[in-house]
Enzyme design. Structure first.
Site, PDB file in Angstrom:
ATOM      1  N   HIS A 194     113.458  42.500 -76.869  1.00  0.00           N
ATOM      2  CA  HIS A 194     114.115  41.940 -75.688  1.00  0.00           C
ATOM      3  C   HIS A 194     113.521  40.577 -75.381  1.00  0.00           C
ATOM      4  CE1 HIS A 194     116.278  41.874 -71.878  1.00  0.00           C
ATOM      5  NE2 HIS A 194     115.211  41.242 -71.437  1.00  0.00           N
ATOM      6  N   ASP A 198     120.155  49.337 -61.611  1.00  0.00           N
ATOM      7  CA  ASP A 198     119.759  47.980 -61.988  1.00  0.00           C
ATOM      8  C   ASP A 198     120.968  47.059 -62.049  1.00  0.00           C
ATOM      9  OD1 ASP A 198     117.968  45.868 -63.019  1.00  0.00           O
ATOM     10  OD2 ASP A 198     119.318  46.031 -64.725  1.00  0.00           O
ATOM     11  N   SER A 245     113.546  45.786 -63.930  1.00  0.00           N
ATOM     12  CA  SER A 245     114.937  45.651 -64.366  1.00  0.00           C
ATOM     13  C   SER A 245     115.033  45.759 -65.894  1.00  0.00           C
ATOM     14  CB  SER A 245     115.473  44.291 -63.886  1.00  0.00           C
ATOM     15  OG  SER A 245     116.667  43.960 -64.529  1.00  0.00           O
TER      16      SER A 245
HETATM   17  N1  URA Z   1     116.873  40.169 -67.360  1.00  0.00           N
HETATM   18  C1  URA Z   1     117.074  41.376 -66.789  1.00  0.00           C
HETATM   19  O1  URA Z   1     117.635  42.269 -67.392  1.00  0.00           O
HETATM   20  N2  URA Z   1     116.651  41.558 -65.537  1.00  0.00           N
HETATM   21  C2  URA Z   1     116.024  40.591 -64.829  1.00  0.00           C
HETATM   22  O2  URA Z   1     115.654  40.829 -63.700  1.00  0.00           O
HETATM   23  C3  URA Z   1     115.821  39.333 -65.434  1.00  0.00           C
HETATM   24  C4  URA Z   1     116.249  39.156 -66.720  1.00  0.00           C
END
Ligand code: URA
Length: 425
Positions: free
Chosen positions: A82, A161, A183
């Site tokens: 990620h 989220d 998140s």
């Molecule tokens: N990417 C996400 O998935 N959440 C965030 O808060 C910031 C970047």
């Protein structure tokens, strides 16, 4: 439980109890807590922070708001990556098939771009026929048969989220480390990957503008992953200048294919290989050589299979924007700075990105760079080419490039910033 007492606790710098956190996340997801109340709580968290116990509970509550996926039926170990988002960050495209070619299963649930950073799904959608939306069964099938899948996260994954991120986006509360960490990690843990490599970007083109904030975000996320049984490692990587030579959807797909063909810009290749090694190590695969898999065509074979399995034609001609505008070097010398944020905003204004979730993006729009920091340039030579279908946007894009690059007299010493700045495990 009432929401006002939860907001007051955090407003007054108190610690939220596990019961308060579980209740507020569940009530917000069900629509019992209103957006304006959650905005007030998010702002209190941004201003006053959360400790590690609160962040872990907040993350667990967001995971519990939806389904959890499971890849136990796969024969290969799973590894995911990620990135916190940057300009020209197309690394997922070559990386997923590369790591699959080296023996891991790579489930990449990805997002769309918002603001000046691009989104992986927008990039891949410039390939004719390619589909981002897969059912869970389709996703598992593609992963099982091709070794990698890049698709949209389903609505069932961490719905709390989804709602909260959209709210933070319009209330100035995105940049809170506890909220960013929870998140990202709620989605990754719910997704069910066995190992995870985080690419935490640092610099003008990233959320985190300085290395100390990036370290704190990385440590928080690594802690959350590790505590949940996901082998998690973070690389802190430079985002002060764009990655590679392109920012924009089809432009970045073209560059990714160059990397898979054994070429491509050195910084993209270096970061792709560094992340691949971390992913393979985290997945427990010891004897693979990602550089060899790029050179011998096996990563390209996996890319072609992965794209075709999602309806895309890997041989199709990629869209090209209707209009181009060339920006030239104002004088001769050494390009010493090319700011990622300015280039990202220019690509966005040209049509590569969106201002609102529902806006369309232009596949061919973006910025193509002809020089990177450290390169010698001659007055009048092309520095970058702007691409768009809507030429009335050129002036708007050019305005964002004002002051974003410096050319110093020939012979000026230049020391390149390394791509990988730190590693946190
Ligand atoms: N990417 C996400 O998935 N959440 C965030 O808060 C910031 C970047």
């Amino acid at each position: 439980m009432d929401v006002i007492s939860v907001i007051r606790t955090k407003r007054d710098r108190g610690e939220l109890s596990p019961e308060q956190i579980d209740w507020v996340i569940d009530a917000y997801t069900r629509g019992v807590v209103a957006d304006e109340q959650m905005s007030a709580l998010a702002m209190a968290i941004l201003l006053n922070g959360m400790n590690r116990t609160e962040i872990a509970r907040w993350t667990a509550a967001m995971i519990a708001s939806g389904e959890r996926m499971n890849f136990d039926s796969l024969a290969r170990p799973t590894a995911d990556k990620h990135s916190t988002g940057g300009v020209g960050d197309k690394i997922t495209l070559p990386l997923a098939p590369l790591v699959a070619a080296c023996g891991a299963a790579v489930p990449q649930l990805s997002g769309r771009g918002l603001g000046h950073t691009g989104g992986t799904l927008d990039k891949l959608e410039s390939i004719p026929g390619w589909r981002a939306l897969l059912s869970n069964e389709e996703m598992l099938h593609v992963l099982d048969t091709t070794g990698a899948v890049i698709c949209a996260a389903g609505d069932g994954l961490a719905p709390a989220d989804k709602k909260l991120y959209a709210l933070r986006d319009v209330t100035g509360t995105v940049e809170a480390i506890p909220l960013i960490a929870s998140s990202i990690m709620s989605k990754k843990i719910a997704e069910g990957t066995g190992s995870l490599v985080l690419d935490v970007k640092v610099g003008t083109g990233a959320f985190m503008k300085n290395i100390e904030d990036a370290r704190e975000l990385a440590r928080t996320m690594v802690g959350l992953g590790t505590d949940s049984g996901v082998k998690t490692v973070a690389l802190l990587t430079d985002m002060s200048t764009p990655l590679g030579l392109t920012a924009g959807n089809a432009l970045e797909v073209r560059e990714s294919v160059e990397v898979l063909a054994g070429g491509g810009p050195a910084d993209v290749v270096e970061l792709t290989i560094a992340l691949a090694k971390e992913m393979l190590d985290a997945a427990g695969i010891k004897d693979a050589d990602p550089a060899k898999a790029l050179a011998d065509g096996s990563a390209m074979d996996h890319w072609r299979r992965m794209i075709a399995a999602q309806g895309g034609d890997p041989d199709a001609t990629l869209p090209v924007a209707r209009e181009q505008h060339v920006v030239t070097a104002p004088e001769s010398g050494v390009l010493t700075r090319l700011d990622a944020y300015g280039v990202g905003v220019a690509a966005w204004r040209l049509g590569a990105g969106r201002a609102r979730k529902e806006d369309p993006v232009q596949a061919g729009a973006g910025v193509e760079l002809h020089a990177k920091p450290g390169d010698t340039v001659t007055a009048g030579q092309p520095l970058m080419t702007l691409h768009t279908d809507t030429p009335e946007k050129f002036d708007y894009a050019l305005a964002s490039l004002a002051g974003t690059y410096d050319v110093a007299p020939a012979g000026t010493a230049f020391s390149a910033t390394p791509i990988v700045l730190d590693r946190i495990a």
